[in-house]
Design an enzyme around this catalytic site. Structure first.
Site, PDB file in Angstrom:
ATOM      1  N   ARG A 496       0.829  -1.214   0.000  1.00 12.70           N
ATOM      2  CA  ARG A 496       0.000   0.000   0.000  1.00 12.70           C
ATOM      3  C   ARG A 496       0.859   1.259   0.000  1.00 12.70           C
ATOM      4  O   ARG A 496       0.746   2.132   0.848  1.00 12.70           O
ATOM      5  CB  ARG A 496      -0.971   0.004   1.180  1.00 12.70           C
ATOM      6  CG  ARG A 496      -2.007  -1.098   1.083  1.00 12.70           C
ATOM      7  CD  ARG A 496      -3.060  -0.997   2.172  1.00 12.70           C
ATOM      8  NE  ARG A 496      -3.987  -2.131   2.125  1.00 12.70           N
ATOM      9  CZ  ARG A 496      -4.948  -2.371   2.992  1.00 12.70           C
ATOM     10  NH1 ARG A 496      -5.150  -1.529   3.999  1.00 12.70           N
ATOM     11  NH2 ARG A 496      -5.730  -3.420   2.860  1.00 12.70           N
ATOM     12  N   ASP A 581      12.043   5.406 -16.822  1.00 11.61           N
ATOM     13  CA  ASP A 581      12.213   6.830 -16.536  1.00 11.61           C
ATOM     14  C   ASP A 581      11.205   7.627 -17.345  1.00 11.61           C
ATOM     15  O   ASP A 581      10.215   7.066 -17.839  1.00 11.61           O
ATOM     16  CB  ASP A 581      13.655   7.276 -16.823  1.00 11.61           C
ATOM     17  CG  ASP A 581      14.063   7.047 -18.267  1.00 11.61           C
ATOM     18  OD1 ASP A 581      13.178   6.896 -19.143  1.00 11.61           O
ATOM     19  OD2 ASP A 581      15.277   7.008 -18.546  1.00 11.61           O
ATOM     20  N   GLU A 586       5.295   3.841 -20.044  1.00 15.87           N
ATOM     21  CA  GLU A 586       4.411   2.670 -20.136  1.00 15.87           C
ATOM     22  C   GLU A 586       4.960   1.471 -19.371  1.00 15.87           C
ATOM     23  O   GLU A 586       4.196   0.572 -18.978  1.00 15.87           O
ATOM     24  CB  GLU A 586       4.175   2.301 -21.609  1.00 15.87           C
ATOM     25  CG  GLU A 586       5.393   1.791 -22.350  1.00 15.87           C
ATOM     26  CD  GLU A 586       6.329   2.901 -22.821  1.00 15.87           C
ATOM     27  OE1 GLU A 586       7.397   2.568 -23.389  1.00 15.87           O
ATOM     28  OE2 GLU A 586       5.998   4.093 -22.623  1.00 15.87           O
TER      29      GLU A 586
END
Length: 814
Positions: A496, A581, A586
């Site tokens: 989390r 970076d 993607e």
């Protein structure tokens, strides 16, 4: 002839007397009552419109309630209900999204009305599952005579668009009035959401003001254009504006508050001041020349919570303008304790500390009042640490700064939170050793979490909802509409990092608008940021893998089939060294679909959904900036110094006894337990008059260090009208690195301590100064006070990559 004249005179007197009596009865004092019929199945604060008096409706045959001289009795087969979606939306529909439901007929008997003409406005908006096309019209009878028929609206999204009925009736002395609402379909349910007695006809009033009524966070910048909407058929508008609610309410065209007759629905105001509430009213005149008096609206220009407050919680008011409450001991409860200041004291207040050390809480501490500031930076010595139980900040307009929370093993507790809060901010806090999660903000609105360090959530720690041995070390579950999370450090938390808990609306649609930018996350386990929200902006964050890391996506958008609607994200400028970076974003994101949810849209978009209101750096620059200024660092304790060092060095010192993962401890005993936090108290003459301002500050600023008990006039003064009170200025002064020197005396400090994140060829420059001489040589800053009083200097670092950061050092020359 004479008799005729006398007769005519007597007749004229009789006519005038009757006319006078009629006028007297018809100009009777208004007996104004505004009532919201509320659903009794929820807390009142969830369902009630605060501009109306509440009346909770349960399942009962008859109900009676007094409103001053007025008594209203309800007869019928009644119950209450609500439409969760609209009532949890912005407050425009709070009144009409719940209310009284009666089967077939409702009788309302009004007693205590004075002789004369009165009016009744009732609201009729169905909120149940009934189809809108099947809703039966409702006849309205007054004292047995049918006066109106209304066709109810269905799930209206604003009060002003809901169906209403406005009727006038005449009342004789000691006479009651019976109003009956009768469905045209026998046995059909009818709804009354609330009513207004002796108020102007809302259907003919000006409506939908900008700023919204009672908005205390209007970004005005000194100037503002007031706007409103008018009902159809209105031809002119008379505007009244001022700083007194009573004066604006009673103003006439001859009053100072009258600003003229407008032919457009806009009016410019200027020279606005954030410590002032403004009131305005628009009367509407229709094509027949009839003028309907407007409601008095109010607003207050926004002011930053403190210099450096950013994001959607930046306008939190906190305790500004209220009283000062001192924490004088380290007890769990009782007078002088933090809990007493938070939970027992009432009204707007700033909580300051005259003591440092460990506060061991026996149970959760919750700040649920509005307008509260917890100023941890005021504590002497090493500052305050709260242990054993969490701090919940659920009230609106709350500010918390420079507080440490280190829970420890045992009870399954979280650390800090802003659950359900509105316009609130947490800044420069440090949270660790939680069993549940370090931070939570489900259901919040307009909040900010900034420059806070969340670390070492306990991993295999016996969470009471999980099986034995399960790893749970969770950093945070965040929600908000809109929530800002920026320049924070999350380190050594297994999962989390963050979990997005956008939540669902009342009718099951995805909600939440989350802005995560310029955060640093180090050494997670198998979960980074995941979960879902309606709109997510994830920009320029720096995720640094560590020894326990085995997942290399920064963001996972989960489509779990739990709601309706869409969940989308803007993902840009994020960095994970060795994996992705700015040039291949993607690779740092993914979406997951489960439970059969149909996703027939693109999850990731090319443009952000909303503004951030945060000064944003590229991810690598933010990494250095955060590590240089994060956590409760006045001063940094040994725990946080270690966390920062391990983050920069990509190392760990401890691991859990059970999980055996580097950096993921299972109990605070794995790191040697809580370090020493010595109890230290301010001397009696530190703040003689107990107004939150130290004596030395008041003397230097020309204030009275010995004002009477309960006198906060110095505290709340704003001589230069910049919107920050004298207490605001002091709290900001001590929130920066600060030093005391004698006139002509010299002091020094290491520049690296101010810029620990800048390791590659840092160069330091003094860029600004006042009442002090300052220089820096080989990383050592030397400064000398000039004249007695306030002084400061600003120092800037620039490293081999060209990244810069400027910090201010405050000096008091004694």
């Amino acid at each position: 002839m004479r008799k005729t004249k006398i007769g005519r005179a007597l007749l004229l007197i009789a006519i005038l007397s009757a006319a006078f009596q009629c006028a007297r009865e018809n100009t009777v004092q208004k007996q104004q009552v505004k009532v919201d019929f509320d659903f009794d199945g929820r807390k009142l604060g969830e369902v009630h419109d605060p501009e109306y008096e509440p009346w909770l409706i349960g399942e009962a045959g008859d109900l009676k309630k007094e409103f001053g001289e007025i008594t209203v009795q309800l007869n019928g087969d009644m119950q209450s209900g609500w439409y969760k979606t609209n009532i949890q939306a912005p407050h425009y529909a709070r009144l009409v999204s719940d209310g009284l439901m009666a089967t077939g007929e409702l009788e309302m008997i009004i007693r205590g009305l004075s002789p004369g003409t009165h009016s009744l406005l009732s609201f009729h908006n169905r909120f149940d599952g009934q189809e809108s096309t099947d809703i039966s019209p409702v006849d309205i009878f007054v004292n047995g005579k049918k006066v109106e028929m209304v066709r109810p609206t269905h799930k209206s999204t604003s009060t002003i668009d809901a169906a209403m009925v406005y009727t006038r009736f005449h009342v004789k002395k000691d006479e009651s009035v019976t109003v009956r609402f009768v469905s045209k379909e026998p046995g059909e349910k009818l709804v009354v959401n609330g009513f207004e007695l002796d108020y102007p006809n809302k259907m003919k009033q000006a409506r939908n003001p900008f700023p919204e009524n009672n908005d205390e966070h209007v970004a005005a910048d000194g100037n503002l254009t007031l706007k409103w909407e008018s009902p159809g058929g209105n031809t002119s508008h008379q505007l009244y504006f001022g700083t007194s609610e009573t004066a604006v309410q009673n103003a006439k065209t001859t009053s100072e508050e009258y600003k003229g007759e407008m032919d457009t629905n806009a009016y410019d105001v200027s020279d606005l001041y954030s410590m002032q509430t403004y009131y305005w009213r628009v009367d509407e005149t229709d094509e027949n020349g009839e003028t309907t008096r407007g409601t008095v609206w109010s607003f207050r220009p926004a002011q930053l919570a403190f210099p450096g407050a950013e994001g959607y919680g930046r306008f939190a008011i906190g305790g500004r303008g209220g009283k000062v409450v001192e924490v004088t001991n380290l007890n769990d409860s009782g007078p002088g304790s933090l809990r007493y200041a938070v939970e027992e004291e009432k009204g707007p207040r700033t909580i300051v500390f005259r003591v440092s050390g460990e506060i061991r809480l026996k149970s959760r501490m919750i700040a649920n009042d509005k307008y509260v500031t917890i100023a941890g930076q005021t504590a002497p010595g090493k500052g305050i640490v709260i242990t054993r139980a969490p701090v919940g900040l659920t009230g609106d307009d709350c500010i918390t700064r420079f507080v440490r929370v280190r829970i420890g093993s045992g009870t399954t507790y979280d650390g800090m939170g802003l659950t359900g809060a509105d316009h609130s901010i947490i800044d420069h806090c440090s949270v660790s050793w939680t069993i549940d999660e370090g931070f939570s903000s489900r259901g919040a609105h307009n909040i900010t979490l900034q420059r806070t360090l969340i670390s070492e959530a306990l991993n295999v720690a016996g969470h009471d909802k999980y099986e034995k041995g399960k790893m749970h070390g969770y950093a945070a579950t965040i929600g908000g509409n809109t929530g800002s999370f920026h320049h924070n450090l999350l380190a050594h938390n297994y999962g989390r990092n963050w979990s997005m808990g956008g939540g669902l609306s009342g009718d099951g649609y995805y909600t939440g608008r989350l802005d995560m930018r310029n955060n640093v996350v180090y050494n997670w386990g198998h979960r980074t940021t995941d979960g879902g929200a309606h709109e997510v902006v994830f920009e320029n964050n720096y995720y640094k893998p560590g020894p326990a890391t085995d997942l290399f996506y920064a963001l996972t958008m989960d489509h779990e089939g739990v709601g309706k609607g869409i969940q989308r994200a803007y993902f840009s400028g994020n960095v994970m060294p060795g994996y992705f970076d700015e040039n291949n974003q993607e690779k740092g994101r993914r979406s997951r679909i489960s439970n059969g949810e149909i996703v027939d849209y693109e999850t990731f978009v090319d443009q952000p959904f909303f503004k951030s209101y945060v000064t944003t750096q590229p991810a690598r620059a933010a990494y250095k900036n955060v590590l240089s200024d994060v956590g409760a660092n006045l001063p940094l304790d040994k725990h946080d110094q270690r966390i920062l060092r391990e983050t920069m060095d990509s190392t760990y010192t401890y691991k859990g006894k059970f999980s055996a993962l580097g950096g993921m401890i299972d109990t605070e005993k794995d790191v040697g337990g809580l370090e020493d936090y010595p109890e230290e108290k301010r001397p009696a003459d530190w703040d003689t008059d107990h107004d939150g301002l130290p004596d030395w500050w008041e003397k230097a600023r020309g204030l009275n260090p010995d004002s009477g008990a309960g006198d906060f006039s110095d505290t709340n003064t704003d001589k230069n009208r910049d919107g920050f009170t004298e207490l605001d200025h002091y709290l900001d002064w001590i929130a920066q690195p600060h030093y005391f020197v004698e006139a002509g005396g010299e002091a020094s400090l290491g520049a690296k301590a101010l810029f620990r994140g800048y390791r590659e060829g840092p160069e330091y420059t003094i860029v600004n100064k006042e009442n002090v001489s300052a220089s820096v040589t080989e990383g050592k800053i030397r400064f000398k006070g000039a004249e007695k009083g306030m002084a400061y200097f600003e120092i800037q670092v620039k490293d081999a990559s060209g990244d810069t950061m400027t910090r201010r050092v405050n000096v008091f020359v004694e």
